[in-house]
Enzyme design. Structure first.
Site, PDB file in Angstrom:
ATOM      1  CD  GLU A  19       2.387  -5.158  -4.585  1.00  0.00           C
ATOM      2  OE1 GLU A  19       1.909  -5.726  -5.585  1.00  0.00           O
ATOM      3  OE2 GLU A  19       1.703  -4.671  -3.662  1.00  0.00           O
ATOM      4  NE  ARG A 102       6.596   0.353   1.938  1.00  0.00           N
ATOM      5  CZ  ARG A 102       5.736  -0.195   1.073  1.00  0.00           C
ATOM      6  NH1 ARG A 102       5.940  -0.073  -0.227  1.00  0.00           N
ATOM      7  NH2 ARG A 102       4.671  -0.855   1.496  1.00  0.00           N
ATOM      8  CG  ASN A 104       3.201   0.146  -2.707  1.00  0.00           C
ATOM      9  OD1 ASN A 104       3.868  -0.728  -2.149  1.00  0.00           O
ATOM     10  ND2 ASN A 104       1.889   0.059  -2.815  1.00  0.00           N
ATOM     11  CG  ASP A 122       5.354   4.866  10.023  1.00  0.00           C
ATOM     12  OD1 ASP A 122       5.941   3.768  10.012  1.00  0.00           O
ATOM     13  OD2 ASP A 122       5.874   5.916  10.462  1.00  0.00           O
ATOM     14  CD  GLU A 123       0.516   0.068   5.745  1.00  0.00           C
ATOM     15  OE1 GLU A 123      -0.522  -0.248   6.360  1.00  0.00           O
ATOM     16  OE2 GLU A 123       1.257  -0.764   5.184  1.00  0.00           O
ATOM     17  CG  ASP A 220      -2.269  -4.804  -2.695  1.00  0.00           C
ATOM     18  OD1 ASP A 220      -1.344  -4.530  -3.468  1.00  0.00           O
ATOM     19  OD2 ASP A 220      -2.111  -4.925  -1.473  1.00  0.00           O
TER      20      ASP A 220
END
Length: 314
Positions: A19, A102, A104, A122-123, A220
């Site tokens: 990423e 977290r 990103n 955990d999305e 994304d």
């Protein structure tokens, strides 16, 4: 002459969740992270050499500083990273009351302000937020995201783009000179009817992941080029979409791997694109069909990107 828009893998590192690539003209290198492996990576585009550094916790982005070194956004907060020694020095907590979150994706604007998002690791839950970090401190700018990606800013500095990945939407905001956001609106959305111009030789329509249960994939990381086009990587989408400033899809660049996470413009003319990818979410069968999943890719484009900005206040 190198073919345009033909991705090739330059580093088959098999990242779990590569990423956030950034171009460093100072050392002719691409820096990026592997979130799940807690790695910061450097790829030397001149020699092909590479380095890997262990971060203190899962790291979502790396951003350069004007004074040298980087800021790395980790699950446990913001860190100052010295690439010479490899040392990470803690700077600030971001969400100490949300241990399930977290950090990103991140971005530095032309004023040297750092922007980044948080997300539910955990999305599942909309606990993610968008932050601005500058000399005034840390400020939450937007919320109600499960997974955030971006942001990115238009060449004139007046529009900020930020992604809601699970909703498959790129949002646009008006961005003021002093860093405030207003007028949130939908800029582009996936799984809409394909545009009339996808017949271009560099576009892929019918075979572009339409067979997938994920449709066009998920929005994304976004990046803006010098013409104001928004390039958006597609997780489970087999490539990168390019949107005109008015939101029209004008190009699709197809990849041999399904999970493309973000691109960066580099090279002396900013027309060499570097793209991070991920193996996360792929089955063993998928990985056999996509042996380069998680690699660092590159391709050439005909429009230059914008120079990499650097954080000014730390």
């Amino acid at each position: 002459m190198t073919d345009l828009f033909q991705p090739t893998c330059v580093w088959d590192l098999k990242a779990t969740l590569g990423e956030g690539p950034v171009w460093s003209a100072k050392d002719h290198a691409v820096w990026f992270v592997d979130i799940k492996k807690q790695h910061v990576h450097r790829y030397d585009v001149t020699t092909g050499g590479h380095q890997t550094f262990n971060a203190p916790s899962p790291c979502g982005f790396i951003a350069p500083k004007q004074r040298g070194g980087f800021i790395v956004g980790c699950k446990t907060g913001l860190y100052d990273f010295d690439p010479v020694s490899g040392a990470f020095a803690f700077l600030s907590h971001v969400e100490p009351g949300l241990p399930g979150n977290r950090l990103n994706d991140g971005y530095v604007d032309a004023q040297g302000r750092l922007w980044f998002g948080s997300m539910d690791d955990d999305e599942n839950h909309p606990t993610g937020k968008l932050y601005r970090y500058d000399a005034r401190g840390l400020k939450m700018m937007d919320d109600d995201y499960v997974i955030t990606n971006g942001p990115a800013v238009s060449p004139d500095g007046r529009t900020l783009y930020h992604n809601d990945t699970l909703k498959k939407i790129i949002f646009a905001f008006d961005l003021s000179a002093d860093g405030h956001l207003s007028n949130k609106r939908v800029f582009a959305q996936l799984d809409q009817e394909a545009p009339a111009d996808v017949s271009s030789p560099v576009c892929y329509a019918g075979d572009f992941a339409r067979h997938s249960e994920h449709g066009d994939g998920y929005m994304d990381g976004p990046v803006v080029d010098s013409a104001g086009n928004v390039w958006n990587a597609l997780f489970f989408g087999w490539g990168v979409n390019c949107y005109a400033p008015d939101g029209r899809l004008i190009r699709r660049v197809k990849f041999p791997v399904s999970n493309v996470t973000k691109i960066a413009f580099g090279g002396p003319d900013l027309k060499t694109v570097y793209a991070t990818t991920a193996a996360k979410g792929l089955s063993n069968e998928d990985l056999q069909k996509q042996p380069l999943a998680g690699g660092l890719f590159t391709f050439q484009t005909d429009i230059a990107g914008l120079p990499q900005n650097e954080i000014s206040h730390v």
